[in-house]
Each structure stands twice: as C-alpha cells, then as structure tokens.
Scaffold this active site. Sequence first.
Site, short mmCIF file in Angstrom:
data_model
loop_
_atom_site.label_atom_id
_atom_site.label_comp_id
_atom_site.label_asym_id
_atom_site.label_seq_id
_atom_site.Cartn_x
_atom_site.Cartn_y
_atom_site.Cartn_z
N PHE A 151 10.44 -52.20 73.88
CA PHE A 151 10.46 -52.72 73.15
C PHE A 151 11.58 -53.70 73.32
O PHE A 151 12.91 -52.94 74.19
CB PHE A 151 11.28 -52.19 71.56
N TYR A 182 14.16 -48.79 59.00
CA TYR A 182 13.92 -49.81 58.44
C TYR A 182 12.06 -49.74 58.12
O TYR A 182 11.54 -50.66 57.68
CB TYR A 182 13.86 -51.08 58.16
N LYS A 183 12.29 -48.71 59.13
CA LYS A 183 10.49 -48.44 59.54
C LYS A 183 10.26 -46.75 58.41
O LYS A 183 10.25 -47.39 57.17
CB LYS A 183 10.00 -48.59 60.86
N ARG A 234 -1.52 -54.11 64.77
CA ARG A 234 -0.75 -53.43 64.03
C ARG A 234 -0.99 -52.85 63.09
O ARG A 234 -0.30 -54.05 62.42
CB ARG A 234 0.31 -53.30 64.82
N ASP A 251 14.86 -43.37 72.04
CA ASP A 251 14.85 -44.56 70.88
C ASP A 251 13.75 -43.69 70.40
O ASP A 251 12.75 -43.90 70.54
CB ASP A 251 14.46 -45.73 71.46
#
Lengths: 391, 391
Positions: free
Chosen positions: A125, A219-220, A366, A194
């Site tokens: 990312f 937040y995922k 996705r 990560d």
Amino acid sequence: MGDLVERAAKLDAEDPLRRVRDEFDLDPDVVYLDGNSLGAPLRRVAERVEHVVREQWGRRLIRSWPEGWWTAPERVGEKIAPLVGAAPGQVVVADSTSVNLFKALVAAVRMAPGRREIVVDAATFPTDGYIAESVAELTGTVLRPVLADELDGVLSDRTAVVLLNHVDYRTGRLYDMAAATAKVHAAGARIVWDLCHSVGVLPIELDALGVDLAVGCTYKFLNGGPGSPAFIYVPRGLQGEFRQPLSGWGGHRDPFAMDARYEPAPGIARARAGTPDILSLLALDAALDVWQDVDLADVRAKGLALTEFFMECVDELVGNAVEVVTPRDDRRGHQVSLRHPDAETLVVDLTAREVIGDYRTPDILRFGFAPLYVRYQDALRAATALAALLA
Amino acid sequence: MGDLVERAAKLDAEDPLRRVRDEFDLDPDVVYLDGNSLGAPLRRVAERVEHVVREQWGRRLIRSWPEGWWTAPERVGEKIAPLVGAAPGQVVVADSTSVNLFKALVAAVRMAPGRREIVVDAATFPTDGYIAESVAELTGTVLRPVLADELDGVLSDRTAVVLLNHVDYRTGRLYDMAAATAKVHAAGARIVWDLCHSVGVLPIELDALGVDLAVGCTYKFLNGGPGSPAFIYVPRGLQGEFRQPLSGWGGHRDPFAMDARYEPAPGIARARAGTPDILSLLALDAALDVWQDVDLADVRAKGLALTEFFMECVDELVGNAVEVVTPRDDRRGHQVSLRHPDAETLVVDLTAREVIGDYRTPDILRFGFAPLYVRYQDALRAATALAALLA
C-alpha cells in the site's frame, strides 16, 4: 443458481457468528462488502460517543483527563493485544498508520547501526513506501523495494529493517509471517509488519513469532470508524531500545512534570506522541468490545468460507468475464479481488444497486468479507448483481 | 465586595458576547476556568457527531469518503484561517500539535541548507522542546534553548529556524509576534509560531506579518473537544518548498492513484499525513461554527476585561497571599496564573467547590477565561472561593 440460493441460506442458518450482525447498525437492504476499507458501525458506538461528549466532556470537563482519558491509548491497546497475539503492555493506540510506520521504521534503523538499507514490499500500500522513502532520506539509509516473494535475493548484512504487509491490499494475498520473519531475523535485520488488512481477520502471533515491530489500522476489520486511530506494537524486550522520533509529551516518562528534557516512558507509552484524540479513541474502544464474545478462529473459518463461496458464485454466475486475482488456496485475507477492464464503472453500477465494494486502480474490483456482519446471501447477491451487469 | 458584585452584574449585562454562552452545554453551577486547557462543548457538537456516526457512517458507509470526508481537513482548515489571519488555502487540520511541529521544523530546516541551529524558547511548553530536540538529532542540527526575551543574543547566520510560543503556557504572557518575526527574518532564518494558547484569543495576522509556519491546537479556546486534531499553516509562497517528513498518502498529489512514488500535493494538502480522523475532525468542524457570529475583537476585549477584573478581585479579596504571575498590561493571553506554594492542593479544593482551574508544576494556579462562555460573575466567584480557602 437455485442450488446456490439454498446453500447460502443453509450456510447462514448454520453460521456460529450469525447473531453478531445484530450488533451492527446496517441497512438490511445493503450488501456491504467494503469492510476491508471502512468497517460498519457497531450500534454501541453512537451511544458511547454521545456519552463521551455529553457526560465525560460536558459534565466532567477537564476532570475526565485523569479519570481515564489520559491512559486510554494503553487501555484500548490492551483490547487489540489479544487479536495480534501480544501479551499485555505492548500495544498502544495513537496517531495514524502512516505516523506509526514512521516511528517504527526510524526506531528500527536506530536499532541497527551500520546497516544502511530499508527493504520494503514493492507492491505495498503506497503510504508504506512513501513513509519508508522519507525515513531513508532522514536516516541516510537506502530504500530497496522488492516483491515479497523475492526477499531472499536482497537480505544481507546491510539490511537494517524490512517492512512487509501481512495481506496485500490489492490482491488480498496473505503472506507467511512466520517464514518471512525467520528469514529477516536470519539476516540479522528487524522486521516491521503492517497488519492493516489482517488484524481482525485471523489469529496473529506476534509474540510467538518474535516479531520486532508492527502497526495496523483500526477502521477496517476492527470497525473503529472513519480514520480511527491506529496502533503500534513494540514487544517488551525491545521497548528499552525503541527510540522513536515523534517525541511528544504523550510518550514522556512523566508528562505532567513538564520537564525540559525528553525522557521516554519505560513501557509501551513511549510509542505515543501528542495528546490523544479522545472522541475517536473511545469510539474505537466501544467497537472493540464486540471481540469479547467472538473467537478469532470462527472469524477466520467464516472468512475463508465466505470468500470461497463468493468465488464459487462468481465462477458459476460470471464465469470468465472477470479474472479472480485473489489466491484460491488459504493464502488470502478476507477480500476477493476481481480484474476487469471496466472495474471502475462496474463498482459504481454495483453501488447504485446497493452492492458496495470498491475499486483499486487500474482494473480491480475489490470485495471485502467481514465475517462479523457479512452473510453468505450477501456474497451470492453481489455475484448475481455483477453477473447481471456483465450479461 | 458589594461593589465587585454589582460591577460583575453590570459587566455581564453589558457583555456583547453574553448570548454566546447559551450555545455551550455547561452546568450553570460550575465556574469553568480551564478552557485554556480543554474548551467546553458547544451544544451542536453532540448532535453533529451523532449525525456523523448514524447517518454518514451508518447509512452512507464508504460513500461518505468522496462525499466530503476526504477533503474535510482542508475544509475545516478554512474555518480556522480567518482566526489566524490567513487567506484561503493555507491552513489544514491534521494530526496532533506535536506531530505538526515535527513537520514544520523538519521542513524549515530543509529550507535553510547550511544553517545548522534550531532556536527554541527555553520556557516553552515541553512538547515543543522535545520535538525540536528530536528534529535536531535527525537533521544533524544543534538545539539552542533561549528565553524569548534574549533572542537577539543567539540569532545569527547559523540559525535555521526559531520556534516560539505566542502565549506562554505557564505565565500567560503574550509575545510580540511582529517584533520577533521581524528579528528572525532579519537574521535570514525561518520562524515557526506555536499558537496553542493564542488562537481564539485575539486577532492573529500570520499573512500580514509574513510568518513562515505556524501550528496550533484546537481543543483549548477553539473548543474542538479532548485531543481534537491540530492545524498547521503553510503560506502559499512557501508551499512549493515545504517538504515535510510524514509523507503519508494523505499529502499525496493524487492519493487514490496509488503511485509507487510520493509526489506531494501542490497546495496545503501536502501538510497532511495519514488518513484523517473523521469523528474528531467533524466535531471540531461543528465547534468552529460558533465563530461565524463572533468578532475576534470583541473576544479580545472581553478577555482582557475578564482577566483584569479577576486580578482586581484577587487583589481585593485574596491580597498578597498569592502572587499574580501574569502581566498586568495587555501583554497577556486569556489566562491568569497565580503563584502559591500550595497551588496543587488549592486547585483540588477549588475544584471540589466547582471552581475549575488547573495546576502547573511547581506552584502555579492557572485560570483560563474563555470569553465565549465565562462571565464576570464567574471571575468573582473564583476569587471569592480562593479567598475563603486561604482565609
């Protein structure tokens, strides 16, 4: 198709996590497959935030700081610790993932004097690569981007630290944390993981694998809310030598002594920087309570089953019109990425039909499957909607 | 005493800001004199946060990011801009004050190649000094702490950047921004102002004075909430050379392109780092709306009058039992600091009587007078309570 409908219904009925969905504030008509980007809200979050604003802030005012706000970063960190296989005292919630990556990478470079290379996943990312680039510039080290499969070719006694993503944000591929950690350690280097796309997805064993440092967002799959604060893991054995550059008063040994010199806290608090952001932090605190009654092994089992079922639906209903990018074996997180040249338009059209996934440039659709609230019937409905659009 | 009661009543009745207090959610019986540390909540904040959680997050889910969340840091920054004398496009809300100081100081050192000294106020709020120390270590520069009055003696062609507090957090003393900025510029150095204790207190003229960089917090006189995100000011003319080290994807020219290389946004967005923290940011957004109907000149006039009246009450009711540390002329913010050897106990005892100030080590009682909600009768009641405790 009839068979898929029946199977979805049966799988939902037998799902040991089926009641957890009721704890979320979700529209019944929406198929929400973007929890890998922004988790859905737990019902308790709105109530908690209202309490924090009206009672803790409004009535107690400044008194709330010593009554629990100041230590909230560590307290909320303790709720994340079991999700990443960390014993107490090693996880703190603070700042954003980008900022925590910066702390972790600078600290790791400082642990390895004489080693001048930072190795970073070339498919990472982007923020990870950007931050690594900045750390390299500031610390006089060299950045070596490499595909995670090709680590062997670059590790050497020049390697200070390796930054890897546990799950690739585009493809959903899950990397072998044990194997990569061992490789990096064999080269005498430090590893930073990560965990943004794996925390809340599967049991993670940071302590058991001897991971050096890790960061992740909340937040995922942890449903902390938009831009909720991130976390950082520093194992007890490394805390003494963890010297991070964002030496704000929050990480000081005695913040309210107002000493002129910075002396880091002895424990995990040294990974803090400035004043903690209480509204967001306590929203996350409330969201994390859902894990008290949930077994990560169930979550993982359902996540694999959901993504497998979705791929099966795609195979049967959509067929070769899309390419499944995500690994079909168990080396995946809880997302399925599909490739199609019109991916961006398709995501918009699906959203208009209340099937919400997301688009990643240049050609990826996705879909995230958050086992706490996504149902097998949602997977089938998404594949059906996609098939209709492509028909 | 009777005279003070009458005067307080008259001053409150004539106060042009008296109606603004109604917009705050404050207990009528509490004398809240700690708005210099944590501002009181506006009533609209609880409603806004509930809307953000239940509607924007709960109903719109991921769709809220493009519908306004992603650009909120700049949009909320525009509400702060007029309070600091900044034309549009120069203020962004992000991260904590400590983190923004780090960005500002590293960027400033990079603007001054060959200059190897960072000058910092020796009496500064400690986090400023800690962060400056870290920046010095990372950039190979030397830290020179100096009292703000003694700048002349240290400025030279070695000075890269000077970091000063506009209002001293302990004494409440206000520094002359115009004079100090001019001095620093005459030495060819950059200046960074910390506005934590002055923003929302008096009109600030960053553009007009040619200030290089500034940071500030939003949870004191801006009432953003506990640990609400901070802001950073980068004037248009310096944005091109503002290279900050926390190069997260939030500051990228095109974040969703997911480029492998970091290319900073052309404008103020380059001062952003990671994903913005939306709950706290939009709570602040709501709090800032109070300034639409408020004139900073009125705020300043009332703040000076309130603090003057409080000092007068202290003189008359408490007398020499305490020392007034804050300047009696206009060179002060909106706090009054009193020195007493038992300061810590006195603050606890006052709080028990619902007169809330705070303590700063080793012997300071600190009272903040936020003109938007503090009344003259509150100032009198605080002095009366203190007198009773010391009698």
